[in-house]
Design a protein around this motif. Sequence first.
Motif, PDB file in Angstrom:
ATOM      1  N   SER A 154     -83.487 -34.171 -66.598  1.00  0.00           N
ATOM      2  CA  SER A 154     -84.689 -34.962 -67.038  1.00  0.00           C
ATOM      3  C   SER A 154     -86.142 -34.186 -66.488  1.00  0.00           C
ATOM      4  CB  SER A 154     -84.633 -36.425 -67.100  1.00  0.00           C
ATOM      5  OG  SER A 154     -85.091 -36.569 -65.702  1.00  0.00           O
ATOM      6  N   PHE A 217     -79.535 -43.350 -65.817  1.00  0.00           N
ATOM      7  CA  PHE A 217     -81.126 -42.722 -66.813  1.00  0.00           C
ATOM      8  C   PHE A 217     -81.637 -43.530 -67.168  1.00  0.00           C
ATOM      9  CE2 PHE A 217     -84.116 -41.729 -69.804  1.00  0.00           C
ATOM     10  CZ  PHE A 217     -84.919 -40.664 -69.317  1.00  0.00           C
ATOM     11  N   ASP A 223     -87.052 -43.644 -67.168  1.00  0.00           N
ATOM     12  CA  ASP A 223     -87.806 -43.159 -68.578  1.00  0.00           C
ATOM     13  C   ASP A 223     -89.456 -44.081 -68.364  1.00  0.00           C
ATOM     14  OD1 ASP A 223     -88.237 -45.984 -70.499  1.00  0.00           O
ATOM     15  OD2 ASP A 223     -86.083 -45.636 -69.290  1.00  0.00           O
ATOM     16  N   GLN A 227     -90.467 -39.380 -66.729  1.00  0.00           N
ATOM     17  CA  GLN A 227     -89.556 -38.625 -67.903  1.00  0.00           C
ATOM     18  C   GLN A 227     -89.020 -39.021 -68.915  1.00  0.00           C
ATOM     19  OE1 GLN A 227     -87.612 -36.637 -64.902  1.00  0.00           O
ATOM     20  NE2 GLN A 227     -89.514 -37.650 -64.252  1.00  0.00           N
ATOM     21  N   TYR A 229     -88.773 -36.269 -71.173  1.00  0.00           N
ATOM     22  CA  TYR A 229     -87.854 -34.983 -71.440  1.00  0.00           C
ATOM     23  C   TYR A 229     -86.397 -34.830 -70.797  1.00  0.00           C
ATOM     24  CZ  TYR A 229     -92.671 -33.136 -72.831  1.00  0.00           C
ATOM     25  OH  TYR A 229     -94.003 -33.632 -73.667  1.00  0.00           O
ATOM     26  N   LEU A 230     -85.418 -34.769 -71.961  1.00  0.00           N
ATOM     27  CA  LEU A 230     -83.973 -34.938 -71.141  1.00  0.00           C
ATOM     28  C   LEU A 230     -82.922 -34.255 -71.866  1.00  0.00           C
ATOM     29  CD1 LEU A 230     -82.076 -36.589 -69.458  1.00  0.00           C
ATOM     30  CD2 LEU A 230     -81.483 -37.881 -71.448  1.00  0.00           C
ATOM     31  N   VAL A 291     -87.748 -41.131 -75.692  1.00  0.00           N
ATOM     32  CA  VAL A 291     -87.690 -39.942 -74.611  1.00  0.00           C
ATOM     33  C   VAL A 291     -87.151 -38.738 -75.676  1.00  0.00           C
ATOM     34  CG1 VAL A 291     -85.900 -39.218 -72.701  1.00  0.00           C
ATOM     35  CG2 VAL A 291     -86.978 -41.478 -72.749  1.00  0.00           C
TER      36      VAL A 291
END
Length: 335
Positions: A154, A217, A223, A227, A229-230, A291
């Motif tokens: 991420s 996560f 998130d 974060q 983008y995963l 996300v």
Amino acid sequence: MLKRRTFMAAAAACMLMSPIAHAEYKAEYTVSTVLPSAFPWGQAADKWVELVKERSEGRINMKIYSSAQLVSGDQTKEFSAMRSGLIDMAVGSTINWSPQVPELNLFSLPFLMPDHAAIDAITQGEAGKAVFAAIEKRGVTPLAWGENGFRQLSNSKLTVDEPADLQGLKIRVVGSPLFQDTFSALGANPTQMSWADAKPALTTGAVDGQENPLSVFDVARIDQVGQKYLTRWGYMADPLVFAVSTRVWQQFSPEDQQLLQQAAIDAGKWEIEKSRAELDETLAKIKERGVEVTDLTPEQHAAFVEATQSVYEKWVPRIGEDLVKQAQEAVANRN
């Protein structure tokens, strides 16, 4: 009088060899983990403790110390502390123990294991036995496997679906030189820090991204620290090991050794099944929070595999060429 003394000595000797000798056991055994009960990792330890207490009818008591608190948060020192007897038992990560057991770097080789069947083929086969023998040779007795899961990437900056996207990104990694080499090969800027320091670093932007299983996560709410983008690239998986300091292990009767090991095996199977069964639900929750989740195409995946070949050239000799070959064959022949 002589006969009486002889009888009493014999009786005392019998008591020492009988179940009454369990009174010599410690009142409480320490069990180290990195993650607490909210995570599958912590739940694995909980189940082990529960089963041992139940099956020993309370004779063997174990207390969990999560967040690597027995080694002041430095998870890479857990194995050494267990080997020396400062920690009695642990449910530990192959990554965190790899500085002391080079063979454990096997599981960190990028893209070695494409799916859960591949993990099982290694851990339950000859390669898994060889890894356990390497652990035992270094003063810790391994009992069973658990699972932390495939580690996904991420970051807070952009969608990552090719190696070039990682160029210059500051990625938090665990204290393993192999991780440094993997992310350096991909053009990223790997930054080593403990998990305790990771979330604050993500919050302040000191690092751009991190890599961990979906369960971590989700529960740690990564998130919430930017974060967005995963990438589900499953570049490596992190088996857990249920283990006991050999110094402590030798204090148990053969019957209780069997009890401890079977409880660990049962707890490991339970946790692996549970964590895998929850993956779809976990992924859905992450997506619901906004996300952006990227799944790689076969071509995109192949590009990452090619970009990390230098890691194999450097690390296979350190891990052991025979062990790596054994693992690769197990994966190729998996059901």
